[in-house]
Enzyme design. Sequence first.
Site, PDB file in Angstrom:
ATOM      1  N   LYS A  66       0.969  -0.806  -0.371  1.00 51.70           N
ATOM      2  CA  LYS A  66       0.081  -0.382  -0.037  1.00 51.70           C
ATOM      3  C   LYS A  66       0.990   1.196  -0.018  1.00 51.70           C
ATOM      4  CE  LYS A  66      -3.846  -2.361   2.524  1.00 51.70           C
ATOM      5  NZ  LYS A  66      -4.921  -2.246   3.170  1.00 51.70           N
ATOM      6  N   ASP A 102      -9.624   2.668   3.516  1.00 48.83           N
ATOM      7  CA  ASP A 102      -9.328   1.754   4.581  1.00 48.83           C
ATOM      8  C   ASP A 102     -10.069   2.116   5.505  1.00 48.83           C
ATOM      9  OD1 ASP A 102      -8.464  -1.347   3.175  1.00 48.83           O
ATOM     10  OD2 ASP A 102      -6.303  -0.644   3.489  1.00 48.83           O
TER      11      ASP A 102
HETATM   12  P1  NDP Z   1       1.697  -4.078   6.457  1.00 46.46           P
HETATM   13  O1  NDP Z   1       3.030  -4.577   5.521  1.00 46.46           O
HETATM   14  O2  NDP Z   1       1.487  -2.518   6.386  1.00 46.46           O
HETATM   15  O3  NDP Z   1       2.090  -3.755   8.393  1.00 46.46           O
HETATM   16  C1  NDP Z   1       2.825  -4.655   8.580  1.00 46.46           C
HETATM   17  C2  NDP Z   1       2.664  -4.883  10.178  1.00 46.46           C
HETATM   18  O4  NDP Z   1       2.205  -6.758  10.582  1.00 46.46           O
HETATM   19  C3  NDP Z   1       3.059  -4.203  10.626  1.00 46.46           C
HETATM   20  O5  NDP Z   1       3.325  -3.576  12.040  1.00 46.46           O
HETATM   21  C4  NDP Z   1       4.323  -5.506  11.106  1.00 46.46           C
HETATM   22  O6  NDP Z   1       5.015  -5.165  12.485  1.00 46.46           O
HETATM   23  C5  NDP Z   1       3.805  -6.521  11.525  1.00 46.46           C
HETATM   24  N1  NDP Z   1       4.063  -7.556  11.405  1.00 46.46           N
HETATM   25  C6  NDP Z   1       4.180  -8.757  10.953  1.00 46.46           C
HETATM   26  N2  NDP Z   1       3.554 -10.062  11.088  1.00 46.46           N
HETATM   27  C7  NDP Z   1       4.291  -9.279  12.770  1.00 46.46           C
HETATM   28  C8  NDP Z   1       4.454 -10.067  13.873  1.00 46.46           C
HETATM   29  N3  NDP Z   1       5.145 -12.076  13.484  1.00 46.46           N
HETATM   30  N4  NDP Z   1       4.157 -10.082  15.276  1.00 46.46           N
HETATM   31  C9  NDP Z   1       3.718  -9.141  15.140  1.00 46.46           C
HETATM   32  N5  NDP Z   1       4.082  -7.955  13.990  1.00 46.46           N
HETATM   33  C10 NDP Z   1       3.556  -8.147  13.114  1.00 46.46           C
HETATM   34  O7  NDP Z   1       0.112  -4.900   6.207  1.00 46.46           O
HETATM   35  P2  NDP Z   1      -1.059  -3.743   6.151  1.00 46.46           P
HETATM   36  O8  NDP Z   1      -1.128  -2.721   7.225  1.00 46.46           O
HETATM   37  O9  NDP Z   1      -1.518  -3.339   4.238  1.00 46.46           O
HETATM   38  O10 NDP Z   1      -2.039  -5.155   6.576  1.00 46.46           O
HETATM   39  C11 NDP Z   1      -2.096  -4.992   7.825  1.00 46.46           C
HETATM   40  C12 NDP Z   1      -3.056  -6.284   7.937  1.00 46.46           C
HETATM   41  O11 NDP Z   1      -4.918  -5.866   8.019  1.00 46.46           O
HETATM   42  C13 NDP Z   1      -2.929  -8.194   6.649  1.00 46.46           C
HETATM   43  O12 NDP Z   1      -3.389  -8.839   7.078  1.00 46.46           O
HETATM   44  C14 NDP Z   1      -4.471  -7.343   6.222  1.00 46.46           C
HETATM   45  O13 NDP Z   1      -4.772  -8.072   5.042  1.00 46.46           O
HETATM   46  C15 NDP Z   1      -5.241  -6.953   6.731  1.00 46.46           C
HETATM   47  N6  NDP Z   1      -6.360  -5.682   6.108  1.00 46.46           N
HETATM   48  C16 NDP Z   1      -7.509  -5.787   6.262  1.00 46.46           C
HETATM   49  C17 NDP Z   1      -8.405  -4.936   5.520  1.00 46.46           C
HETATM   50  C18 NDP Z   1      -9.683  -5.768   5.337  1.00 46.46           C
HETATM   51  O14 NDP Z   1     -10.221  -4.739   4.734  1.00 46.46           O
HETATM   52  N7  NDP Z   1     -10.596  -6.044   6.303  1.00 46.46           N
HETATM   53  C19 NDP Z   1      -7.712  -4.305   4.918  1.00 46.46           C
HETATM   54  C20 NDP Z   1      -6.747  -3.991   4.938  1.00 46.46           C
HETATM   55  C21 NDP Z   1      -5.353  -4.741   5.514  1.00 46.46           C
HETATM   56  P3  NDP Z   1       7.107  -4.693  11.621  1.00 46.46           P
HETATM   57  O15 NDP Z   1       6.902  -3.052  11.976  1.00 46.46           O
HETATM   58  O16 NDP Z   1       7.525  -5.320  13.324  1.00 46.46           O
HETATM   59  O17 NDP Z   1       7.331  -5.259  10.701  1.00 46.46           O
END
Ligand code: NDP
Length: 266
Positions: A66, A102
Amino acid sequence: MKNKELFAIFGNPVKHSRSPLMHNHVFKQLHYNACYTRIHLEDGTKLKETFFEQKLSGANITVPHKEAAYKACDEVRGFAKKIGVVNTLINENGRLIGYNTDADGFLFAIEEFENIQKVLIIGAGGTAKALSMKLQDAGLKVSVLNRSKGNLEYFKTGGFETFSWDNCPLDTYDLVVNTTSAGLSDENYPAPLELLRPLLQKCSYAADAIYGKITPFLKLCKDLDITYKDGADMLLGQGVLANNYFTKEKFSLQEIKKQMQKSFEF
Ligand code: NDP
């Protein structure tokens, strides 16, 4: 007759996405000549060239592209401009226009939660940015908890209280939201259990952005008897707004919502 328009969702992973089902159902029921598919994209910097190679009219963007989508745009409009995160792209006469649906989708999802004033957002990615800014704009007090400290800088600058796993106090929140991808294609908690459990025990409501499965986060909420919801309503909310851009406001939001909601019954 006008050529069929093609739309897609870009992501990695993307095979779990319900967006094709939702948008195709709306196109079919409202007799809009279009089709929506999924595109697995490894490298976010290839987003723009892939979009135009595939002759897309529009697209949605999911994890983790994104912010790359924001950079790929020729013009970003509305709330997306404030947060630097784009989840909806439109091809406007060969120019890539970006929006974010979103955050409003999430507000729609939590409408039924009452008296929310203090919120803890877990995660610091694109979804966390969208939700936290929107909630802060609505006058709520928002704190952000994330695994890595580096990604919290944006939130610190934006005036949010921020924590990482080693310095998060066990405060009371009205709502705790998991916006991380932990639990999406693994069985991880978004924060260590010894931190997450007491935080959830003290809160009134919980929400997960992930949909279509009981994540470990949601399972814990269920075990603790907290009122919770998964990301399905958020998905519906953001999808309705995105479809409205795709179909150039030809239909009312109510019409789109009615049809899109039906696709959740499949
Ligand atoms: P990003 O890749 O931008 O961010 C991911 C975040 O998750 C980061 O803060 C990362 O931490 C953290 N993270 C990943 N793995 C772990 C873990 N094992 N333990 C702790 N923290 C973790 O993702 P998005 O913000 O784009 O999306 C996030 C989620 O939201 C996805 O699962 C997506 O499918 C869902 N989503 C659902 C929507 C809906 O309409 N229902 C709409 C938008 C998103 P770090 O900074 O430390 O790497």
